[in-house]
Design a protein around this motif. Sequence first.
Motif, PDB file in Angstrom:
ATOM      1  N   ASN A 251     -16.119  33.228 -24.863  1.00 10.83           N
ATOM      2  CA  ASN A 251     -16.549  33.181 -26.302  1.00 10.83           C
ATOM      3  C   ASN A 251     -17.916  33.475 -26.624  1.00 10.83           C
ATOM      4  N   GLN A 252     -18.452  34.448 -25.920  1.00 10.70           N
ATOM      5  CA  GLN A 252     -19.815  34.760 -25.809  1.00 10.70           C
ATOM      6  C   GLN A 252     -20.075  35.391 -27.353  1.00 10.70           C
ATOM      7  N   PHE A 253     -19.215  36.028 -27.860  1.00 10.04           N
ATOM      8  CA  PHE A 253     -19.622  36.651 -29.240  1.00 10.04           C
ATOM      9  C   PHE A 253     -19.370  35.810 -30.213  1.00 10.04           C
ATOM     10  N   ASP A 254     -18.452  34.758 -30.156  1.00  7.45           N
ATOM     11  CA  ASP A 254     -18.417  33.597 -31.160  1.00  7.45           C
ATOM     12  C   ASP A 254     -19.180  32.784 -31.161  1.00  7.45           C
ATOM     13  N   PRO A 256     -22.851  32.668 -28.927  1.00  4.58           N
ATOM     14  CA  PRO A 256     -23.401  33.376 -27.834  1.00  4.58           C
ATOM     15  C   PRO A 256     -24.400  32.081 -27.122  1.00  4.58           C
TER      16      PRO A 256
END
Length: 290
Positions: A251-254, A256
């Motif tokens: 979930n790095q884009f939701d 970071p």
Amino acid sequence: MTTATISPATRTSPRSRVVKNVLRRPSAATAAGFLVVLVLFAVAGPLISPHDPDAQDLGNRFAELSGTHLLGTDEFGRDVASRIIQASRIALVAPLISVGVALLIGLPFGLWAGLRRGVVDAVAGRLADTVLSLPAMVGALAILAVLGPGLVNAMVAIGIIFAPGLFRVVRGATLAVAEETFVHSAVAIGSPTRRTLWVHILPNIAAPLLVQVTILMGVALLAEASLSFIGLGVQPPDASWGSMLKAAYTNQFDAPYSVVPPGIAMVLTVLAFNTIGDAIRDAVGLRRGI
């Protein structure tokens, strides 16, 4: 005729002096304090966690830092701070299991091979060389393929991989101590081999053994995190810093910054283990005048 008085410093044992030399270093004292706090988190986690670490709130996913959620929430709305505290138990139990398995295998064989040598030394040495020639994680994955996933199985696999290196350390230290006069005297008066190993040799190799154990504790934590990252270690819904890093990667884009809390916790714990190991090594060298 006067009676000489013995000062408290004279009455202190060598082990006590080593402990004092370790704790005298600010870095080692800080590392020991951090590990004490970690133990408190592991023991009293359910009492001090601000929320239920497994309680989901899908309407509050990826919440930012606030007074309610000190470190925010994850993809299921679970409180990150509570899960960090819950995972501290895994961070201590997992290395203890793996290092315990390594000691159970490597310590007795290393002691025996260093003192008696012979067939045990030859066979155990060749087996150790064989295992050490294999990549550690590949060997662990091969063992897990037989045992199946799970925390205990993963740590047993890591412990088996650690055993040859520990065997080498114990054997080398035993070879040096076995040449001392007090060991030859014990053998000459008919002391049984078991007593010679556990009473005369083991206490005198405790220092290098403790250094190796502290180093392996940190490596075991990293190994557990790696196996949990790929789904072979701690299984959901239990919290592990490795599985939390996996969720943060997914979930790095939701979210970071969700990688920061478990990453910092892991770095500090490994650093604490290594710092204490270095302090023990230096303290033993100082006591021996090295």
